[in-house]
Design an enzyme around this catalytic site. Sequence first.
Site: not given
Ligand code: COA
Length: 260
Positions: A66, A112, A115, A135
Amino acid sequence: MTYKNLIVNSENYITTIIINRPKKLNALNQETIKELHEAFKAADKDKATKVIVVTGSGEKAFVAGADISEFADFTVEEGTHLAANGQNILFDFVDNLATPVIAAVNGFALGGGLELAMACHFRVASDNAKMGLPEVSLGVIPGYGGTQRLTQLVGKGRAMEMIMTAGMIDANKALGYGLVNHVVPQDELLELCNTIAAKIIKNSSVAISGAIRAVNANFKEGENGYQTEITEFGNCFGTEDFQEGTTAFLEKRKAAFPGR
Ligand code: COA
């Protein structure tokens, strides 16, 4: 219909819905959730769609969760509404769709994203896929059905560990857990989904919808799945698809099902 955050293609009775926010790793903001609802609803109504495949754009992510930026300052009431509305218009909606839905998990499927993949009827993953429910690392729990569907799919102990550690598992571990049905190189992912879809399309879409309802009944509070199966089985006998399927068998020819 055109969408801001989705690309939708229909060909050979398969509608492919691509979630298209690659710069945000296809994170599900509210607008995308609403668009997904509309796209799934339209595909389900479309007589030329017999299977729906959902995937993420780019090579990195199915859906990375999400959109965290949207709910960071939510109140208790807003958080409750977010989960209830999302479950209603997307996650339960997909799970209960009459048209089969395959998740083509092409990279990160987190929160999400996992999910959504779990709400689909089954999952196929590329070998770079990583799945998890992170989460609790954000101080929240899965709210789009993750605590229930992960437990159903992998069992309580594995679900508890994945949720408590907030960790990710790779595609092969997910295969071993039964979370995904197949793992293939990324460039073969949609091809395999289309091959499986082609096998589904040959069968009666009316009977398949009844089977989805009967299987799902196993997971519905207060519903007796065996009774649902009896009802759905009986209903088949009143359908044109059943007439055609049995007649074609007896006439030793391939069935041409009228369908839904
Ligand atoms: N919500 C909002 N933005 C998200 C996102 C999310 N769930 N997951 C990734 N993004 C965005 C990042 O903020 C980043 O945006 P920016 O370039 O404007 O800063 C972009 O997507 C790229 O992500 P980034 O974190 O730079 O890539 P990465 O390869 O370093 O890491 C992940 C990849 C998936 C490990 C990392 O993005 C992450 O942990 N995301 C969140 C996962 C999460 O907790 N999801 C559950 C949400 S309830």
